[in-house]
Design an enzyme around this catalytic site. Structure first.
Site: not given
Length: 278
Positions: A195, A197
């Site tokens: 991802d 973040d």
């Protein structure tokens, strides 16, 4: 599968599976977060994990970890070999085998990962990813931030880590790397991005659901990479100097002996450093 008790540090996170890789190399596997991911990051018994692996004769550790990306170019699904760490844990995780002991030691930690192991992994992981045809890129020379959790970062924190020079973020690399150094084990992390973040204003902050979307694909690729590199890694350990950085590294880190050092403390330390405390 072995279930060990590594007194005085207790049981490791999970039973340790010792498997034979293609070519006959024996590999020990330990689930950091327990079977079924039942242990949160701050509660992982890292000292027991490292002590258990050392007691089995393990000489180097390649840790895999899901991470958040703090850089646009490190995309979900990419692999990263970090070479530096920023510590954002909060002192709740025991980070030394010498903690609470009458024996004092100051381990060298300027380079928190084994440089020789990283050099080996760079070429071999890149080749393995090409063979696995997973579409993942390999990034090297990056800095990973280790935060406490279990919550993810705020947007402000995520932006601050970027400003500090952080490229990745996770909750697991410490105190593993510190304890491996104290146990004179070569240690490297193969990070897999899941991802971005929380720093991207145009995107939703990271959630567990988002992480899980990429996690399974990354895990499958990680298993394939391990299968492709383990035989060459074993040969490098047997024939080369890949372990030379860590072997003997604690000799001058331990403060001179005196009558202040207790026998019971030296007995505990002998479990991970038998050369100095047997």
């Amino acid at each position: 599968m072995l279930t060990l008790s590594c007194k005085p540090w207790g049981h490791p996170s999970s039973p340790i599976t010792i498997a034979k890789a293609p070519g006959g190399t024996l590999v020990a596997f330990l689930a950091r977060h327990g079977v079924g991911h039942s242990i949160p990051p701050s509660s992982v018994p890292a000292r027991a994990n490292i002590a258990a692996l050392k007691s089995l004769g393990v000489r180097l550790i390649i840790a895999f970890s899901a991470v958040g990306s703090l850089r646009e170019e490190i995309k979900p699904g990419d692999f990263v070999l970090p070479n530096q760490i920023i510590d954002r844990t909060k002192g709740v995780r025991p980070a030394s085998f010498f903690e609470g002991s009458s024996v004092v030691a100051h381990a060298q930690f300027g380079d928190p990962f084994s440089n020789r192991l990283l050099s080996f992994l760079e070429s071999h992981v890149r080749t393995a990813l090409e063979k696995a045809n997973a579409g993942s890129q390999l990034h090297t020379g990056k800095t990973i931030v280790c935060m406490e959790g279990p919550q993810f970062s705020t947007r402000a924190e995520s932006k601050m880590y970027r400003a500090w020079g952080g490229d990745l973020i996770n909750m697991s690399v410490l105190p593993e790397a510190k304890l491996a150094r104290e146990a004179e084990l070569s240690y490297a992390l193969i990070a897999t991005a899941t991802d971005y973040d929380s720093w991207r204003e145009s995107s939703e902050p990271v959630t567990a659901a988002e992480v899980f979307k990429t996690l399974q694909t990354n895990a499958d690729t990680s298993r394939r990479v391990t299968e492709l590199i383990v035989a060459d890694l074993h040969e490098a350990v047997e024939n080369g100097a890949i372990l030379a950085e860590e072997a003997g590294s604690m000799r001058f880190s331990i403060m001179p002996r005196s009558e202040q050092q207790k026998d019971e403390d030296k007995k505990r330390l002998a479990f991970v450093l038998p050369t100095y405390f047997s």
